[in-house]
Design a protein around this motif. Structure first.
Motif, PDB file in Angstrom:
ATOM      1  N   SER B   2       9.448  -6.420 -14.152  1.00 42.40           N
ATOM      2  CA  SER B   2      10.794  -6.677 -14.666  1.00 42.40           C
ATOM      3  C   SER B   2      11.826  -6.544 -13.551  1.00 42.40           C
ATOM      4  O   SER B   2      12.795  -7.302 -13.500  1.00 42.40           O
ATOM      5  CB  SER B   2      11.121  -5.714 -15.804  1.00 42.40           C
ATOM      6  N   SER B  77      17.483 -15.187 -17.979  1.00 39.26           N
ATOM      7  CA  SER B  77      17.087 -14.413 -19.148  1.00 39.26           C
ATOM      8  C   SER B  77      18.302 -13.962 -19.946  1.00 39.26           C
ATOM      9  O   SER B  77      19.293 -13.511 -19.381  1.00 39.26           O
ATOM     10  CB  SER B  77      16.273 -13.197 -18.700  1.00 39.26           C
ATOM     11  N   GLU B  79      19.377 -12.289 -24.063  1.00 39.52           N
ATOM     12  CA  GLU B  79      18.879 -11.876 -25.373  1.00 39.52           C
ATOM     13  C   GLU B  79      19.096 -13.009 -26.354  1.00 39.52           C
ATOM     14  O   GLU B  79      20.074 -13.750 -26.286  1.00 39.52           O
ATOM     15  CB  GLU B  79      19.617 -10.628 -25.830  1.00 39.52           C
ATOM     16  N   SER B  87      13.665 -13.198 -26.699  1.00 37.39           N
ATOM     17  CA  SER B  87      14.665 -13.489 -25.671  1.00 37.39           C
ATOM     18  C   SER B  87      14.549 -14.937 -25.209  1.00 37.39           C
ATOM     19  O   SER B  87      13.535 -15.597 -25.421  1.00 37.39           O
ATOM     20  CB  SER B  87      14.473 -12.560 -24.480  1.00 37.39           C
ATOM     21  N   THR B  89      14.030 -16.519 -22.193  1.00 39.57           N
ATOM     22  CA  THR B  89      13.663 -16.262 -20.806  1.00 39.57           C
ATOM     23  C   THR B  89      12.954 -17.493 -20.242  1.00 39.57           C
ATOM     24  O   THR B  89      11.924 -17.911 -20.774  1.00 39.57           O
ATOM     25  CB  THR B  89      12.716 -15.054 -20.699  1.00 39.57           C
ATOM     26  N   ASP B 142       8.855 -16.594 -22.931  1.00 34.83           N
ATOM     27  CA  ASP B 142       8.895 -15.770 -24.128  1.00 34.83           C
ATOM     28  C   ASP B 142       8.035 -16.481 -25.160  1.00 34.83           C
ATOM     29  O   ASP B 142       8.188 -17.686 -25.387  1.00 34.83           O
ATOM     30  CB  ASP B 142      10.340 -15.652 -24.616  1.00 34.83           C
ATOM     31  N   SER B 207       8.182  -6.883 -28.615  1.00 31.04           N
ATOM     32  CA  SER B 207       8.709  -7.807 -27.615  1.00 31.04           C
ATOM     33  C   SER B 207       7.822  -9.036 -27.545  1.00 31.04           C
ATOM     34  O   SER B 207       6.597  -8.937 -27.677  1.00 31.04           O
ATOM     35  CB  SER B 207       8.758  -7.132 -26.246  1.00 31.04           C
ATOM     36  N   ASP B 209       8.043 -10.931 -24.857  1.00 33.88           N
ATOM     37  CA  ASP B 209       8.113 -11.266 -23.438  1.00 33.88           C
ATOM     38  C   ASP B 209       6.711 -11.472 -22.868  1.00 33.88           C
ATOM     39  O   ASP B 209       5.852 -10.590 -22.932  1.00 33.88           O
ATOM     40  CB  ASP B 209       8.818 -10.143 -22.681  1.00 33.88           C
ATOM     41  N   TYR B 212       5.608  -9.041 -19.977  1.00 37.53           N
ATOM     42  CA  TYR B 212       5.381  -7.698 -20.516  1.00 37.53           C
ATOM     43  C   TYR B 212       4.047  -7.635 -21.246  1.00 37.53           C
ATOM     44  O   TYR B 212       3.227  -6.747 -21.007  1.00 37.53           O
ATOM     45  CB  TYR B 212       6.543  -7.329 -21.439  1.00 37.53           C
TER      46      TYR B 212
END
Lengths: 779, 548
Positions: B2, B77, B79, B87, B89, B142, B207, B209, B212
């Motif tokens: 990140s 990126s 929200e 998100s 992204t 995302d 999440s 992401d 992640y």
């Protein structure tokens, strides 16, 4: 490039350098020039006074001169090359990272190398490499490897190409795609030279495929007629079958012998010779590569495309389908000889796949040559047969003999093909029985050159074919009774016998061919639809006449070579001097070409030449020629005179009286039914039942499983579609009216008729864009 | 990771990637408010909008830092639905770069090449919306955003086929839609499961992401395998893999030319890209586990697609089946799970877009002129249209994989990679090379060779504008065939990072030999390999020095 050297393994000997004469280091120029010529012909050919031929001839002439100079430079290099470190003690230069770019200089002169070479100097190849791309730590390189073998091929390819270029200016003069023809001649020459100079197996694959495409384009040169187009397609697809073998074989080598690290030919060969490479992998690689040889070099049972390829213009047959491209398979085996040497355990054996394929081919195709009425097909089967000699020679370990035969064959076979073209040019047909006969009266010069070529092919003393064929036979090591088993790699008795039979067959079918074409009464004079389809019709409807100088001079030159090139490798004990004498005449070809004693070539034994064998082989050939001579020149000739019948109407001798002979004849006429098998059963099956079955499964089984869902979906989908179509989208823009893009229409009307300009601008645009792209990203 | 994202995004003041997605979307909206009085405006505006996207992409391509091609660059990126961990992204690495470039290049060319047969307003609006969706798929980092884009893509294509298509267009459009939706349903479940189960395992907030989730690898092995399968089904339909490919020939045959070009050029890659980015990256262990099955399906696709192609009577359908075969090569390369295979597969995605896109354009132009695509009704076209024939020949040979043209490098790398991992499948796949030559050259022979009779003798050659459209295709075919290094250089760091990711997360995974036999002796060459690598670096540095 040499991981083992980087690892500090000093004991290993590598005989390759990048420091040599300028010509040797820049041999890539020889391949580049015809490529430039290709581009120039494409862009400007039609506008030039000679319609593009001048580009091709200039480029190939310069290449030819460079090839000769490179050859001279190589001879000097072979005899005199030393580095400072080269001397009494073995020395290895290890690239310490400060050296020149990607090239590693390694030179080691072991006493072993000297002993094996039998000459004063070690055999040091010149290699120049640059990186093409890299993936996962593996380098994909482009480079040149110059040694005796490649130098010899450079000479052969450029010389025959040049003669064919000159010949073609007359032969295809006025053709509707004259410029196109020369463009592809250039592209082919360049591709072939690129292949020959390859220093790695990946580049070999690339060159191999490129020559195949050129062959496809040139066989189908007159694509309006379906047979020509079919022949082109057949050639391409048969070669693709071999390409699978090539791909699998080369990838196997990459992993097994290149250690998953390198495609470098020399490293792969060295790794194999140093041992430690899995034998199974080598067996697989050798077998796969043999399949590639079978397709490219027309070996049984994948040879069938080669006779069909005669649908191409005759100069193409001479260049591509006799002298150069078809020997690519032979060349590849010669280049990667350790793969076969170890994989097929050639040494000390008496049978293997490659040698047997070659032996079967040489006899099988020799028989087929008998029943052909088309002069080019006789020569085509003869080429297949001679390629069989070469493959067999490599298979029995007679490396130098095979390469030497490749060398001599290129000249006399090109001579014969161009000679047949000269005759066909006069009678507008290739049919010996219908349209030829008695041609020696009309074309005495062509006749003489054709007879010289035939004698050389038949292997009669002292013409070129005699020396190379004899060397192959003696190195089979068969039958010690005839001597010559000396230190030949193995004792391949079966192959020796096949070689002898082949010698008799060759002499016999060439005698028949010469008789049918040049002797007896002229049977032509009705030239019409048989005519090879070139646009020029000289308008002569009388007797055929001798060809012009642009056709004859190439024939004279090739005839001279057909007589002389055999002397390039006189056996020891012939004429003066001793074998060891560098200034002597003996085995010069062996000395300069064979990489004996180098780290990438196995220790191949050589048989001692045998007078007995030479005499017996000559007698066999003479017997073959004599039998055919008795039949055609004496019996048939008399019969024809007595009955007043044309040859076509004559009974076919034994084949009409003997059932077995008749069956054999039928088998030959049907070419062993191989074409039937391929086109009828295999290709037809794939295109027909198999594809249909697959498609049926597709439509009924696979689609059927989703059928219920699908149908419902279609219904609901249609509903949605119609709703949205009618209600929302279409309604909203209903008023927009019909499409008519005025600008698009305008652009369409600008189109002019100058096709050539147009194509040139288009490809030039592509080139500029490509350049911009590369520049942008390379910065 | 990140922190890395933050660092990268700080370098870019302007959200260029968002612009790549939003611009065509706005263009589509603009199309709706354009007055209907001047229909020619629609095409011009559509071209300008897609041209602007292409321009921005060209900038991105040049600015893309090849030394950090393994990281997401130009990251953008924000929200979106914070409560659900969703998100907006977008990011670009070496894997997506060329697909984005391909998309950006293909759209303006297609818009220029093909006239809307009717209702240009809607036609160009759908095309621009399609571009926005495809860009979004290739850029989204995302999972939720990815899914949204993946679904958005369906709608314009459905209408393009349904409204502007030929023949059984409604059937084809619906079949396409239903098949894809079928897969998407599984994927949605998979996406939700991934996000929520990861949250449950780790105790973190939910999440979506991608980075992640991929780095976390919180799921149990069996769970991950099931979820991988749900993704794989969706992507297999999209690729399409045997036996869920049957929508493809229908969709292609009945689609308008532009639809076919985009479908073959970029939309099929949504599947293979998805397998790479969401299959392998999210579920490395499951990918290794299922790799043999996918390689097998890919190989079957190669042979099966090629055989089915040989018997097609319709030229367009033939090209469509050839896509099944080509996509098979991409899949076997990808699931070789080594550098050569993955790079080869990735390169082949781009190559297939170029070659098959161009082939569909050419076939479309033949149809425009002759009003038939039946091979039997064509013949001898080389005589009236020599330039057309020459271009067709070059494009076809690139599709066959002729060395010197783009198809070869990708195909060879994919085969090489597959050979290391799954030798026997690779050998079977290699025979696909023969059949490819058979059906394409045979088709070429029947269409272009022989005597030209009737309408065939009158066929118009390539026009100047058509020629101009072909120029970029030809340029790409030659550049990527002769000098693919710039393209590969930018891919490979990302590919290597992906492999490291697999190695880091899968025990006993060995890149070079998934099932290497003992006779190929690769194991005891590791040391040599390492030395080789260090040497290669030295040498390439030297080469670069020399070039500079």
């Amino acid at each position: 490039m040499f991981p083992h050297l980087a690892a500090g393994a000093v004991s290993e000997v590598s005989t390759v350098t990048n420091e040599a004469n300028w010509l040797l280091e820049n041999a890539w120029l020889i391949a580049l020039l015809p490529a430039i010529s290709f581009v120039l012909i494409l862009f400007f050919g039609k506008k030039m006074p000679f319609k593009g031929a001048e580009f091709g001839i200039t480029a190939v002439s310069i290449s030819f001169i460079l090839a000769i100079l490179t050859g001279a430079a190589w001879m000097d290099h072979r005899d005199n090359f030393t580095l400072d470190t080269y001397g009494e003690k073995a020395a290895v230069l290890v690239d310490d990272g400060t050296g020149s770019a990607v090239d590693n200089v390694t030179l080691a002169a072991g006493t072993a190398a000297e002993a094996a070479g039998g000459d004063g100097q070690a055999y040091v190849a010149v290699q120049k490499t640059t990186q093409w791309l890299q993936s996962g730590g593996v380098e994909f390189n482009a480079g040149i490897m110059v040694d005796g073998l490649s130098v010899m091929m450079l000479f052969v390819v450029t010389m025959i190409s040049l003669l064919v270029h000159i010949y073609s200016t007359d032969y295809v003069g006025g053709d509707r795609r004259y410029t196109h023809f020369f463009a592809f001649l250039s592209l082919f020459t360049s591709s072939m030279l690129f292949f020959v100079l390859s220093d790695n197996i990946l580049q070999m694959i690339v060159g191999w495929e490129l020559v195949g495409v050129c062959s496809f384009a040139l066989i189908g040169h007159w694509w309006e007629e379906k047979p020509n187009s079919d022949a082109a397609l057949k050639a391409f697809i048969t070669n693709r079958v071999g390409d699978v073998g090539l791909l699998v074989g080369m990838i196997t080598l990459f992993f097994a012998a290149g250690k998953g690290m390198t495609f470098d030919t020399i490293t792969i060969n060295e790794n194999i010779l140093q041992g430690g490479v899995s034998h199974t992998a080598l067996v697989v690689a050798a077998a796969c590569l043999t399949i590639a040889v079978m397709s490219k070099s027309g070996q049984f049972v994948l040879h069938t495309w080669l006779p069909d390829a005669m649908a191409g213009p005759t100069p193409v047959s001479a260049l591509i389908h006799a002298a150069t491209m078809v020997v690519a398979g032979i060349y590849m085996v010669a280049r990667l000889f350790p793969v076969f040497w170890e994989g097929m355990q050639i040494d000390g054996s008496s049978i293997n796949f490659l040698a047997t394929v070659g032996a079967v081919t040489l006899v099988g195709a020799g028989l087929l040559a008998f029943v052909q009425d088309d002069i080019k097909k006789v020569l085509a089967y003869s080429t297949v047969s001679q390629l069989g000699y070469m493959a067999m020679a490599l298979g029995v370990g007679a490396w130098t003999a095979a390469v030497f035969h490749l060398f001599t064959h290129a000249f006399f076979k090109a001579n014969l093909f161009l000679g047949s073209g000269s005759v066909a040019h006069a009678v507008h047909s290739f049919d010996m029985k219908k349209d030829m006969g008695g041609m020696r009266k009309f074309m005495p010069k062509t006749y003489v050159t054709f007879v010289i070529g035939s004698l050389a092919l038949a292997g009669l003393f002292p013409l070129a074919g005699f020396w190379s064929k004899d060397e192959i036979l003696v190195n089979t090591g068969g039958w010690g009774i005839l001597g010559g088993s000396g230190s030949a790699p193995g004792s391949y008795t079966f192959h020796f016998v096949m070689g002898m039979i082949g010698a008799a067959l060759t002499a016999a079918y060439m005698t028949r061919c010469v008789y049918l074409t040049f002797h007896g009464e002229y049977r032509g004079g009705h030239h019409d639809d048989h005519a090879e389809d070139h646009a020029d019709d000289h308008g002569h409807h009388g007797e055929p006449h001798e060809s012009g100088p642009r056709i004859l001079y190439p024939l004279y030159i090739l005839s001279a070579f057909s007589i002389l090139v055999g002397f390039a490798n006189l056996p020891p004990g012939f004429l003066t001097g001793s074998k060891k004498d560098p200034a002597g005449w003996q085995e010069r070809f062996l000395h300069f070409i064979e990489p004996a004693g180098s780290s990438y070539f196995p220790a191949v034994g050589h048989a001692t030449p045998s007078w007995w064998l030479a005499i017996v082989a000559s007698l066999v050939a003479v017997a073959g020629a004599g039998a055919a001579f008795t039949y055609y020149f004496v019996k048939v000739d008399r019969l024809a005179q007595r009955t007043g019948e044309h040859l076509v109407g004559l009974p076919n001798g034994v084949t009409t009286t003997n059932a077995l002979a008749r069956a054999g004849h039928k088998l030959l006429v049907n070419k062993y039914y191989l074409d039937h098998l391929y086109t009828g059963i295999i290709a037809g099956g794939t295109k027909g039942p198999i594809a249909k079955a697959a498609y049926w499964v597709n439509q009924n089984v696979l689609d059927g499983t989703v059928d219920g869902a699908g149908r419902t979906a279609v219904q609901s989908g249609k509903l949605v579609y119609e709703k949205i179509d009618q209600g929302v989208v279409d309604g909203a823009i209903n008023a927009s009216g019909r499409t008519s893009d005025a600008i698009g229409e305008e652009l369409r009307h600008i189109n002019t008729g100058r096709v050539q300009n147009y194509a040139a601008i288009m490809f030039a645009g592509a080139a500029i864009l490509a350049g911009a792209f590369v520049l942008l990203l390379a910065l | 990771m990140s922190s890395l994202l933050a660092a990268s995004s700080a370098d870019v003041p302007f959200p260029i990637l968002s612009a790549l997605v939003v611009t065509p979307f706005l263009g589509a909206l603009l199309m709706l408010v354009l007055p209907n009085g001047r229909p020619e405006y629609f095409k011009q505006v559509a071209f300008l909008v897609s041209g602007a996207v292409a321009g921005m992409t060209a900038w991105v391509m040049v600015e893309f830092d090849k030394h950090t091609a393994d990281e997401f660059q130009f990251v953008d990126s924000a929200e979106w639905i914070a409560g659900l961990g969703i998100s907006w992204t977008l990011g670009l690495d070496g894997i997506s770069l060329w697909l984005v470039v391909l998309t950006a290049a293909l759209f303006p060319l297609t818009i220029l090449a093909i006239e809307a047969e009717h209702t240009p307003k809607a036609y160009y609006a759908w095309l621009l919306l399609l571009e926005a969706g495809v860009m979004g798929v290739f850029l989204a980092l995302d999972l939720f955003a990815f899914f949204v884009f993946f679904e958005i893509v369906l709608v314009p294509m459905y209408f393009l086929i349904g409204q502007w298509g030929h023949g059984a267009r409604a059937y084809a459009a619906t079949k396409f839609f239903v098949y894809t939706m079928f897969g998407s349903a599984f994927m949605l479940v998979g996406i939700l499961a991934t996000a929520f189960l990861t949250a449950a395992e780790t105790g973190n907030a939910v999440s979506f992401d991608l980075v992640y989730l991929a780095e976390e690898q919180a799921l149990a092995t069996t769970t991950a395998r099931w979820i991988f399968l749900s993704f794989a089904v969706a992507f297999a339909v999209k690729v399409p893999l045997f036996p869920v490919h049957t929508w493809l020939p229908d969709a292609h045959t009945n689609a308008p030319t532009a639809g076919s070009v985009i479908l073959a050029g970029v939309m099929l890659k949504l599947g293979t890209y998805g397998l790479l980015r969401f299959g392998i990256y999210l579920f490395p262990e499951a990918s290794v586990y299922f790799a043999p099955a996918l390689v097998a399906l890919g190989t079957i696709g190669i042979i099966y697609g090629a055989i089915a192609a040989t018997m097609q009577k319709d030229l367009k359908r033939l090209v469509a089946y050839s896509s099944v075969a080509h996509l098979g090569f991409i899949v076997i390369g990808t699931f070789a799970l080594n550098t050569e295979g993955l790079s080869g597969g990735l390169l082949q995605m781009v190559n297939h877009g170029i070659s098959t896109g161009a082939l569909f354009l050419l076939v479309g132009w033949i149809y425009d002129r002759r009003h038939t695509r039946l091979i039997a009704e064509l013949g001898g076209l080389q005589k009236p249209a020599p330039v057309f024939a020459a271009v067709f020949m070059v494009v076809m040979l690139s599709s066959v994989g002729l060395p010197g043209l783009n198809g070869f490098v990708g195909e060879f790398l994919a085969l090489l990679g597959a050979f290391a991992a799954h030798r026997w499948w690779a050998i079977v796949a290699a025979t696909g090379v023969v059949i490819a030559a058979l059906y394409l050259l045979w088709a070429y022979q029947r269409v272009f060779h022989g005597p030209a009779e009737g309408d065939n003798a009158e066929m118009k050659d390539l026009t100047w504008s058509e020629g101009a459209i072909m120029v970029p295709f030809l340029a790409a075919i030659f550049v990527m065939g002769l000098y693919p290094a710039p393209v590969l250089e930018r891919m490979e760091p990302a590919v290597d990072a992906l492999i490291e990711h697999i190695e880091g997360n899968v025990e006993d995974f060995d890149e070079a030999d998934a099932d290497q036999g003992e006779d190929l002796d690769v194991d005891d060459l590791k040391d040599l390999g390492k030395k080789k690598d260090s040497k290669a670096t030295d040498e390439s540095a030297l080469v670069e020095g020399g070039a500079g």
